[in-house]
Write a protein that holds these residues in place. Structure first.
Motif, short mmCIF file in Angstrom:
data_model
loop_
_atom_site.label_atom_id
_atom_site.label_comp_id
_atom_site.label_asym_id
_atom_site.label_seq_id
_atom_site.Cartn_x
_atom_site.Cartn_y
_atom_site.Cartn_z
N GLU A 27 -33.67 -13.70 35.05
CA GLU A 27 -34.59 -12.74 34.46
C GLU A 27 -33.78 -11.61 33.85
N ALA A 28 -34.16 -11.25 32.65
CA ALA A 28 -33.45 -10.18 31.95
C ALA A 28 -34.46 -9.27 31.27
N THR A 29 -34.08 -8.04 31.09
CA THR A 29 -34.90 -7.06 30.39
C THR A 29 -34.56 -7.12 28.91
N THR A 30 -35.56 -7.10 28.07
CA THR A 30 -35.34 -7.11 26.63
C THR A 30 -35.18 -5.68 26.12
N VAL A 31 -34.15 -5.47 25.34
CA VAL A 31 -33.92 -4.19 24.68
C VAL A 31 -34.12 -4.42 23.18
N ALA A 32 -35.17 -3.82 22.64
CA ALA A 32 -35.49 -4.00 21.22
C ALA A 32 -34.83 -2.89 20.40
N LEU A 33 -34.06 -3.29 19.40
CA LEU A 33 -33.39 -2.35 18.50
C LEU A 33 -33.76 -2.69 17.06
N GLU A 34 -33.93 -1.67 16.25
CA GLU A 34 -34.26 -1.86 14.85
C GLU A 34 -33.14 -1.35 13.97
N PHE A 54 -30.72 -8.55 23.99
CA PHE A 54 -30.86 -7.61 22.89
C PHE A 54 -31.64 -8.28 21.76
N GLU A 55 -32.74 -7.66 21.38
CA GLU A 55 -33.60 -8.17 20.31
C GLU A 55 -33.40 -7.25 19.11
N ILE A 56 -32.86 -7.79 18.04
CA ILE A 56 -32.50 -6.99 16.88
C ILE A 56 -33.46 -7.30 15.73
N ALA A 86 -23.75 -10.69 23.79
CA ALA A 86 -24.64 -9.72 23.17
C ALA A 86 -24.87 -10.00 21.68
N TYR A 87 -24.03 -10.84 21.08
CA TYR A 87 -24.27 -11.21 19.68
C TYR A 87 -25.65 -11.86 19.57
N VAL A 88 -26.34 -11.62 18.46
CA VAL A 88 -27.57 -12.37 18.22
C VAL A 88 -27.18 -13.83 18.01
N THR A 89 -28.07 -14.75 18.39
CA THR A 89 -27.73 -16.17 18.33
C THR A 89 -27.60 -16.68 16.90
N LYS A 101 -28.10 -13.77 23.77
CA LYS A 101 -28.16 -14.45 25.06
C LYS A 101 -28.29 -13.37 26.14
N VAL A 102 -28.51 -13.79 27.38
CA VAL A 102 -28.55 -12.83 28.49
C VAL A 102 -27.15 -12.23 28.63
N THR A 103 -27.12 -10.90 28.69
CA THR A 103 -25.87 -10.15 28.76
C THR A 103 -25.89 -9.29 30.01
N SER A 104 -24.92 -9.48 30.90
CA SER A 104 -24.83 -8.68 32.12
C SER A 104 -24.00 -7.44 31.84
N LEU A 105 -24.59 -6.28 32.15
CA LEU A 105 -23.90 -5.02 31.91
C LEU A 105 -23.63 -4.29 33.23
N ALA A 106 -22.38 -3.92 33.43
CA ALA A 106 -21.97 -3.13 34.59
C ALA A 106 -22.00 -1.65 34.20
N LYS A 107 -21.94 -0.79 35.21
CA LYS A 107 -21.92 0.65 34.94
C LYS A 107 -20.75 0.99 34.03
N GLY A 108 -21.01 1.91 33.11
CA GLY A 108 -19.97 2.34 32.19
C GLY A 108 -20.56 2.70 30.84
N GLU A 109 -19.67 2.92 29.89
CA GLU A 109 -20.11 3.24 28.54
C GLU A 109 -19.69 2.14 27.58
#
Length: 127
Positions: A27-34, A54-56, A86-89, A101-109
């Motif tokens: 399960e992943a959260t979708t982040v929509a960016l325009e 990431f949904e672009i 994180a690249y769009v497919t 694809k599903v991208t796992s992000l750890a704490k950081g910038e």
């Protein structure tokens, strides 16, 4: 016969719970960016540690766009530093949307940008 049925029921239950566990783990959260011409409309992001898609959206840029995510401090021009999941497919055509694809992000910038648009580099913070 009862023993055989019990084995089948146990095997089926194990398979179903295994699939449910797999589903929970992906399960992943979708982040929509325009993207508009030369920029993202979202200038920065703050997310929690976890899995994201990431949904672009290409909002009338007039040509294909993409998405690049890089840990902050790494050379963004070097593809080896990009978070490839994180690249769009596929490249995002004008007035369409594509997802990563599903991208796992750890704490950081991190920084995100589009070299095809091109856009400035924006900050994504993971708490």
């Amino acid at each position: 016969m009862k023993k055989f049925i019990a084995v089948i029921v146990f095997a089926l239950a194990f398979t179903v719970s295994g699939h449910a566990q797999d589903k929970m783990n992906t399960e992943a959260t979708t982040v929509a960016l325009e993207q508009t011409k030369g920029e993202f409309t979202q200038k920065s992001l703050t997310l929690k540690e976890g899995d994201y898609v990431f949904e672009i959206a290409n909002k009338n840029v007039g040509h294909q766009v993409g998405f690049v995510l890089v840990p902050k401090g790494k050379d963004a021009s070097n593809p080896e530093n990009h978070i490839s999941n994180a690249y769009v497919t596929k490249a995002v055509e004008n007035n369409t949307t594509e997802s990563s694809k599903v991208t796992s992000l750890a704490k950081g910038e991190y920084i995100y940008f589009c070299p095809l648009n091109p856009t400035p580099q924006y900050t994504l913070t993971v708490e």
